[in-house]
Design a protein around this motif. Structure first.
Motif, PDB file in Angstrom:
ATOM      1  N   VAL A  63      -1.912  -9.871  -1.431  1.00  0.00           N
ATOM      2  CA  VAL A  63      -0.560  -9.330  -1.485  1.00  0.00           C
ATOM      3  C   VAL A  63      -0.262  -8.582  -0.184  1.00  0.00           C
ATOM      4  O   VAL A  63      -1.171  -8.198   0.551  1.00  0.00           O
ATOM      5  CB  VAL A  63      -0.391  -8.379  -2.693  1.00  0.00           C
ATOM      6  CG1 VAL A  63      -0.551  -9.132  -3.992  1.00  0.00           C
ATOM      7  CG2 VAL A  63      -1.395  -7.236  -2.626  1.00  0.00           C
ATOM      8  N   ASP A  64       1.024  -8.383   0.094  1.00  0.00           N
ATOM      9  CA  ASP A  64       1.413  -7.689   1.320  1.00  0.00           C
ATOM     10  C   ASP A  64       2.062  -6.341   1.026  1.00  0.00           C
ATOM     11  O   ASP A  64       2.822  -5.806   1.828  1.00  0.00           O
ATOM     12  CB  ASP A  64       2.342  -8.558   2.176  1.00  0.00           C
ATOM     13  CG  ASP A  64       3.609  -8.969   1.440  1.00  0.00           C
ATOM     14  OD1 ASP A  64       3.813  -8.485   0.299  1.00  0.00           O
ATOM     15  OD2 ASP A  64       4.383  -9.766   1.987  1.00  0.00           O
ATOM     16  N   ALA A  65       1.769  -5.794  -0.153  1.00  0.00           N
ATOM     17  CA  ALA A  65       2.228  -4.445  -0.516  1.00  0.00           C
ATOM     18  C   ALA A  65       1.247  -3.886  -1.543  1.00  0.00           C
ATOM     19  O   ALA A  65       0.742  -4.632  -2.388  1.00  0.00           O
ATOM     20  CB  ALA A  65       3.639  -4.476  -1.100  1.00  0.00           C
ATOM     21  N   TYR A  66       0.959  -2.602  -1.468  1.00  0.00           N
ATOM     22  CA  TYR A  66       0.033  -1.994  -2.420  1.00  0.00           C
ATOM     23  C   TYR A  66       0.643  -1.992  -3.819  1.00  0.00           C
ATOM     24  O   TYR A  66       1.809  -1.631  -4.003  1.00  0.00           O
ATOM     25  CB  TYR A  66      -0.312  -0.569  -1.999  1.00  0.00           C
ATOM     26  CG  TYR A  66      -1.090  -0.492  -0.716  1.00  0.00           C
ATOM     27  CD1 TYR A  66      -2.318  -1.145  -0.594  1.00  0.00           C
ATOM     28  CD2 TYR A  66      -0.611   0.211   0.382  1.00  0.00           C
ATOM     29  CE1 TYR A  66      -3.045  -1.091   0.578  1.00  0.00           C
ATOM     30  CE2 TYR A  66      -1.331   0.263   1.569  1.00  0.00           C
ATOM     31  CZ  TYR A  66      -2.543  -0.387   1.656  1.00  0.00           C
ATOM     32  OH  TYR A  66      -3.257  -0.344   2.831  1.00  0.00           O
ATOM     33  N   LEU A  67      -0.162  -2.389  -4.810  1.00  0.00           N
ATOM     34  CA  LEU A  67       0.276  -2.417  -6.198  1.00  0.00           C
ATOM     35  C   LEU A  67      -0.267  -1.234  -6.989  1.00  0.00           C
ATOM     36  O   LEU A  67       0.081  -1.052  -8.146  1.00  0.00           O
ATOM     37  CB  LEU A  67      -0.159  -3.735  -6.852  1.00  0.00           C
ATOM     38  CG  LEU A  67       0.356  -5.006  -6.168  1.00  0.00           C
ATOM     39  CD1 LEU A  67      -0.120  -6.246  -6.913  1.00  0.00           C
ATOM     40  CD2 LEU A  67       1.879  -4.992  -6.076  1.00  0.00           C
ATOM     41  N   LEU A  68      -1.124  -0.436  -6.364  1.00  0.00           N
ATOM     42  CA  LEU A  68      -1.614   0.810  -6.944  1.00  0.00           C
ATOM     43  C   LEU A  68      -1.242   1.950  -5.996  1.00  0.00           C
ATOM     44  O   LEU A  68      -1.211   1.755  -4.775  1.00  0.00           O
ATOM     45  CB  LEU A  68      -3.126   0.773  -7.163  1.00  0.00           C
ATOM     46  CG  LEU A  68      -3.604   0.037  -8.425  1.00  0.00           C
ATOM     47  CD1 LEU A  68      -3.690  -1.463  -8.173  1.00  0.00           C
ATOM     48  CD2 LEU A  68      -4.957   0.554  -8.882  1.00  0.00           C
ATOM     49  N   ARG A  93      -0.240   5.558   2.207  1.00  0.00           N
ATOM     50  CA  ARG A  93       1.026   5.991   2.804  1.00  0.00           C
ATOM     51  C   ARG A  93       1.252   5.420   4.199  1.00  0.00           C
ATOM     52  O   ARG A  93       2.243   5.747   4.846  1.00  0.00           O
ATOM     53  CB  ARG A  93       1.069   7.525   2.817  1.00  0.00           C
ATOM     54  CG  ARG A  93       1.234   8.088   1.413  1.00  0.00           C
ATOM     55  CD  ARG A  93       0.800   9.533   1.297  1.00  0.00           C
ATOM     56  NE  ARG A  93       1.015  10.038  -0.059  1.00  0.00           N
ATOM     57  CZ  ARG A  93       0.210   9.790  -1.103  1.00  0.00           C
ATOM     58  NH1 ARG A  93      -0.882   9.068  -0.930  1.00  0.00           N
ATOM     59  NH2 ARG A  93       0.493  10.255  -2.305  1.00  0.00           N
ATOM     60  N   LEU A  94       0.342   4.573   4.655  1.00  0.00           N
ATOM     61  CA  LEU A  94       0.538   3.843   5.901  1.00  0.00           C
ATOM     62  C   LEU A  94       1.149   2.475   5.603  1.00  0.00           C
ATOM     63  O   LEU A  94       1.023   1.977   4.486  1.00  0.00           O
ATOM     64  CB  LEU A  94      -0.808   3.655   6.618  1.00  0.00           C
ATOM     65  CG  LEU A  94      -1.526   4.930   7.090  1.00  0.00           C
ATOM     66  CD1 LEU A  94      -2.882   4.565   7.701  1.00  0.00           C
ATOM     67  CD2 LEU A  94      -0.674   5.694   8.083  1.00  0.00           C
ATOM     68  N   PRO A  95       1.817   1.842   6.566  1.00  0.00           N
ATOM     69  CA  PRO A  95       2.332   0.494   6.329  1.00  0.00           C
ATOM     70  C   PRO A  95       1.205  -0.451   5.928  1.00  0.00           C
ATOM     71  O   PRO A  95       0.100  -0.371   6.460  1.00  0.00           O
ATOM     72  CB  PRO A  95       2.933   0.107   7.694  1.00  0.00           C
ATOM     73  CG  PRO A  95       3.240   1.412   8.354  1.00  0.00           C
ATOM     74  CD  PRO A  95       2.181   2.359   7.904  1.00  0.00           C
ATOM     75  N   HIS A  96       1.484  -1.301   4.975  1.00  0.00           N
ATOM     76  CA  HIS A  96       0.476  -2.261   4.534  1.00  0.00           C
ATOM     77  C   HIS A  96       0.109  -3.194   5.691  1.00  0.00           C
ATOM     78  O   HIS A  96       0.984  -3.722   6.370  1.00  0.00           O
ATOM     79  CB  HIS A  96       1.003  -3.080   3.354  1.00  0.00           C
ATOM     80  CG  HIS A  96      -0.048  -3.826   2.612  1.00  0.00           C
ATOM     81  ND1 HIS A  96      -0.618  -4.988   3.101  1.00  0.00           N
ATOM     82  CD2 HIS A  96      -0.647  -3.580   1.418  1.00  0.00           C
ATOM     83  CE1 HIS A  96      -1.517  -5.429   2.229  1.00  0.00           C
ATOM     84  NE2 HIS A  96      -1.555  -4.603   1.201  1.00  0.00           N
ATOM     85  N   PRO A  97      -1.193  -3.391   5.941  1.00  0.00           N
ATOM     86  CA  PRO A  97      -1.603  -4.200   7.100  1.00  0.00           C
ATOM     87  C   PRO A  97      -1.162  -5.656   7.032  1.00  0.00           C
ATOM     88  O   PRO A  97      -1.093  -6.326   8.067  1.00  0.00           O
ATOM     89  CB  PRO A  97      -3.136  -4.095   7.085  1.00  0.00           C
ATOM     90  CG  PRO A  97      -3.484  -3.703   5.691  1.00  0.00           C
ATOM     91  CD  PRO A  97      -2.359  -2.846   5.214  1.00  0.00           C
ATOM     92  N   SER A  98      -0.833  -6.160   5.837  1.00  0.00           N
ATOM     93  CA  SER A  98      -0.423  -7.560   5.714  1.00  0.00           C
ATOM     94  C   SER A  98       1.082  -7.721   5.587  1.00  0.00           C
ATOM     95  O   SER A  98       1.568  -8.845   5.424  1.00  0.00           O
ATOM     96  CB  SER A  98      -1.105  -8.204   4.495  1.00  0.00           C
ATOM     97  OG  SER A  98      -2.504  -8.204   4.638  1.00  0.00           O
ATOM     98  N   ALA A  99       1.822  -6.620   5.647  1.00  0.00           N
ATOM     99  CA  ALA A  99       3.274  -6.704   5.534  1.00  0.00           C
ATOM    100  C   ALA A  99       3.860  -7.349   6.782  1.00  0.00           C
ATOM    101  O   ALA A  99       3.290  -7.260   7.875  1.00  0.00           O
ATOM    102  CB  ALA A  99       3.863  -5.309   5.342  1.00  0.00           C
ATOM    103  N   PRO A 100       4.987  -8.050   6.645  1.00  0.00           N
ATOM    104  CA  PRO A 100       5.654  -8.619   7.828  1.00  0.00           C
ATOM    105  C   PRO A 100       5.908  -7.544   8.877  1.00  0.00           C
ATOM    106  O   PRO A 100       6.200  -6.399   8.542  1.00  0.00           O
ATOM    107  CB  PRO A 100       6.968  -9.163   7.259  1.00  0.00           C
ATOM    108  CG  PRO A 100       6.680  -9.421   5.810  1.00  0.00           C
ATOM    109  CD  PRO A 100       5.709  -8.347   5.393  1.00  0.00           C
TER     110      PRO A 100
END
Length: 293
Positions: free
Chosen positions: A118-123, A228-235
């Protein structure tokens, strides 16, 4: 609803999420007790398994890559006593554990939950504020800034500089490494425009860990910051637009186009190979996708 209660902890599944509560037994790790109860949405799961032993067995959850900031920050280096996604099962509860696994697997199949990253944290990560004293320092995080304070055992290069405050906006990354053999562990923050290559022992942005009981608790600080950092896999565009502390939303996916169906077939194959789906379940699900194609 499925439930299994053990000295190691209690797992409850209501069809939408798993509630993982650590036990109060003296053998339950300090990290799991401090982390507390976890609510894991079924959309964050990639699979579940149960391993039997002569005296005890073990339930294991496998989360989708990138779903949990704790697993991401620790890089898979949490050992079994500290892993909140494992549950020790006594031999007289093997039947309950197998039923629990079947209930979760059936829900994954019915909800067609993919197992891909996934490209956003779900927890959400550990709650803040929190403060941990271990190794040569004390690391605190209030959701907006990290503060590092040094103990008398710290090297002069750290003590002379005094306490260190790092605003979240200045942090590019965080890493937790446990002590392994004769190599000390560390909690290290990568600061924008000021990367450091010195050993953690001398790095003012790192706490050196020596393998004592409270060392794993530093993983909670790492996870709270990571969440609280940007997700590393996010666009890339999403990472640049998202303010600090906001998790970017995953991009929408068209479910009815041909490419989406092909991806679904690959996901079903992965679930089958990992043991989440039985042969019969896999065949039925695959036929349903092929009919839509």
């Amino acid at each position: 609803m499925a439930e299994i209660i053990q000295k190691d902890g209690t797992w409850v599944f209501d069809g939408d999420a798993l509630r993982l509560t650590p036990g109060r037994d003296k053998n339950v790790s300090l990290l799991r007790k401090e982390l507390g109860e976890l609510l894991v949405p079924i959309t964050a799961l990639a699979g579940i398994s149960f391993e039997q032993g002569k005296k005890s067995g073990r339930l294991r959850l496998r989360l989708r890559d990138g779903a949990d900031p704790l697993l991401h920050a620790t890089g898979g280096r949490l050992t079994e006593p500290h892993d909140p996604y494992q549950l020790l099962v006594e031999s007289d509860r093997y039947g309950v554990a197998e039923y629990f696994v079947d209930e979760v697997r059936n829900a994954l199949l019915l909800d067609q939950v993919p197992s891909d990253p996934v490209d956003a944290y779900l927890l959400p990560g550990p709650a803040v504020p929190l403060s941990v004293s271990a190794g040569d320092g004390v690391a605190s995080f209030d959701g907006e800034r990290v503060r590092l304070e040094w103990k008398w055992q710290a090297e002069d290069s750290k003590s002379a500089a005094g306490p260190r405050t790092l605003p979240l906006a200045d942090i590019a990354g965080v890493e937790w490494q446990p002590t392994v053999g004769l190599e000390n562990g560390h909690l290290r923050f990568t600061v924008r425009a000021a990367p450091s290559k010195v050993p953690p022992k001398y790095d003012p942005n790192a706490v050196e860990l020596w393998g004592f009981k409270k060392d794993p608790l530093m993983a909670l600080v790492a996870a709270a910051v990571q969440a609280r950092l940007p997700h590393p896999s996010a666009p890339v565009a999403v990472q640049e637009a998202a303010p600090a502390g906001d998790a970017p939303a995953p991009a929408p996916v068209a479910e009815d186009d041909h490419d989406a169906l092909l991806r679904r077939l690959r996901e079903l194959g992965e679930l089958h190979r990992s043991g989440v789906l039985t042969d019969e379940e896999f065949t039925l699900a695959k036929q349903a996708v092929l009919k839509r194609m």
